[in-house]
Design an enzyme around this catalytic site. Sequence first.
Site, PDB file in Angstrom:
ATOM      1  CE  LYS A 105      -1.786   1.628   4.015  1.00  0.00           C
ATOM      2  NZ  LYS A 105      -1.445   3.040   4.311  1.00  0.00           N
ATOM      3  CG  ASN A 106       2.220   2.770   3.533  1.00  0.00           C
ATOM      4  OD1 ASN A 106       1.080   3.145   3.243  1.00  0.00           O
ATOM      5  ND2 ASN A 106       2.592   2.485   4.768  1.00  0.00           N
ATOM      6  CB  CYS A 122      -5.273  10.808  10.792  1.00  0.00           C
ATOM      7  SG  CYS A 122      -3.835   9.811  11.114  1.00  0.00           S
ATOM      8  NE  ARG A 140       0.190  10.403   9.606  1.00  0.00           N
ATOM      9  CZ  ARG A 140      -0.200   9.395   8.832  1.00  0.00           C
ATOM     10  NH1 ARG A 140      -1.386   8.876   8.984  1.00  0.00           N
ATOM     11  NH2 ARG A 140       0.599   8.901   7.908  1.00  0.00           N
ATOM     12  CG  ASP A 197       2.977   1.436   9.296  1.00  0.00           C
ATOM     13  OD1 ASP A 197       2.542   2.306  10.064  1.00  0.00           O
ATOM     14  OD2 ASP A 197       3.304   1.676   8.116  1.00  0.00           O
ATOM     15  NE  ARG A 224      -7.477   4.592   5.037  1.00  0.00           N
ATOM     16  CZ  ARG A 224      -7.131   5.800   5.412  1.00  0.00           C
ATOM     17  NH1 ARG A 224      -7.620   6.296   6.526  1.00  0.00           N
ATOM     18  NH2 ARG A 224      -6.295   6.509   4.705  1.00  0.00           N
TER      19      ARG A 224
END
Length: 424
Positions: free
Chosen positions: A22-23, A117, A122, A306, A398
């Site tokens: 994803k990243n 968030c 952030r 993560d 997500r």
Amino acid sequence: MDKFVIEGGERLAGTVRVGGSKNAVLPLLAATILQKGIYTIGNVPRLRDVNTMIRLVTLLGVRAEWVDKNRLRIDTTGVDNHVAPYEVVKEMRASVLVLGSLIGGMRKATVSYPGGCAIGERPINLHLQGLAALGCEVAIREGYVDVTANALKGGRVVFDAPTVGGTENILMAAVTAKGETVIENAAREPEVIDLVRMLKRMGAKIDGEGSDTITIKGVRSLTPCDYDVIPDRIEAGTFLAACGITRGNIVIEGCVPHHLKAVTDKLREAGMDIIEDGNSLRAAMTKKRPFAIDIKTTPYPGFPTDMQAQTMALMCISKGVSAITETIFENRMMHAAELRRMGADVRVIGNTAIVTGKDMLSGAKVMATDLRASASLIIAGLAAYGTTEVSRIYHIDRGYEAIEEKLKGLGAKISRRKDEGMGS
Ligand code: EPU
């Protein structure tokens, strides 16, 4: 809204394949607007965040089409808009990654200023300072960051702290800037290296990726390319933690084991057997309960933030007391309170969670608060006695492609149901 219902107690066994990262894919999709033309991006995971990025670049004039299950054809010949609107950016902070590519490609960008968030504030101050060092004019107007770069030129960018998105934005802005850019204290994550590899395939001149100093020599133009995304190291790590907590025996295929070194080192310390076998990891947990280990999240190559929540779930049944310290985000312990509802003994003091392992967790109704917190609650549910219901699982969609199907393939009892108690 959907929820997951998990009957705990099954030991995971079998083989699972991880998808694209994803990243990594989000900046790669943003990078296609640097140069007009046709791109094919392979190994693209089917995720909500990927769909959001597609929606965003479509608004900028891109035509994106799935040509295969995990392959996208991207046509950027019609890119004519430089505004990333609030409605999209508020859904996904990574939208801010079009800042660098719009500057690199169009010399102007207007991007809604991302808010905080669930896991932290952030800010994007380092992105903006970096762009200013490349000769950009940066203004904040009506909730938008307005950047113009009539005289985009190389510069020296020194980050106070390594920032993944900041490094990616500066890379994309610098590849076509006049002269040389040096990024010091650059992020070293594999996802940054993946972006550099794609930019190089497009003709960019970059050196030093993977170290803390990256040098970019601006080129006049780039060429579109075909590119395959690297495997998702966090998805692989999540399956490792799930294997550890269920005393499983699994093979994780299609990963890059050295991207996971900090994680596998720690999980071995916790008592897991993990063997690297080419692009696979063979993992088994033969001990009844893991040993307690201490963890501190740091930028790559350190232990990834993560993976903090998933490892905390594993520590909830460890034999001993573990200290888990989060140094990247200031509010990334929200899963602790939910894990407590499952009988875990977790105390959060400042940015450290003290986890005293218990024999057993007990199934409960819990709520996902962010992406990795959701993964942590699923992992806890796999080992808990009885039924666990994880609500608000839109967070997990997500960043994990069909996680329940993959877990079912390993023997887990997990199903997706409509959550009648929640609005849709
Ligand atoms: N920071 C600043 N100013 C900036 C930029 C960052 O103070 O201008 C701070 C952040 O607040 C944070 C730290 O620096 O405390 C590191 O943030 P970074 O910029 O590296 O994170 P990011 O680019 O916003 C990416 C991943 C995150 C992952 C972090 C750290 C993407 C799309 N997101 O975020 O992924 O946790 O790097 O590795 O690449 C996730 O996948 O669950 C996730 C949150």
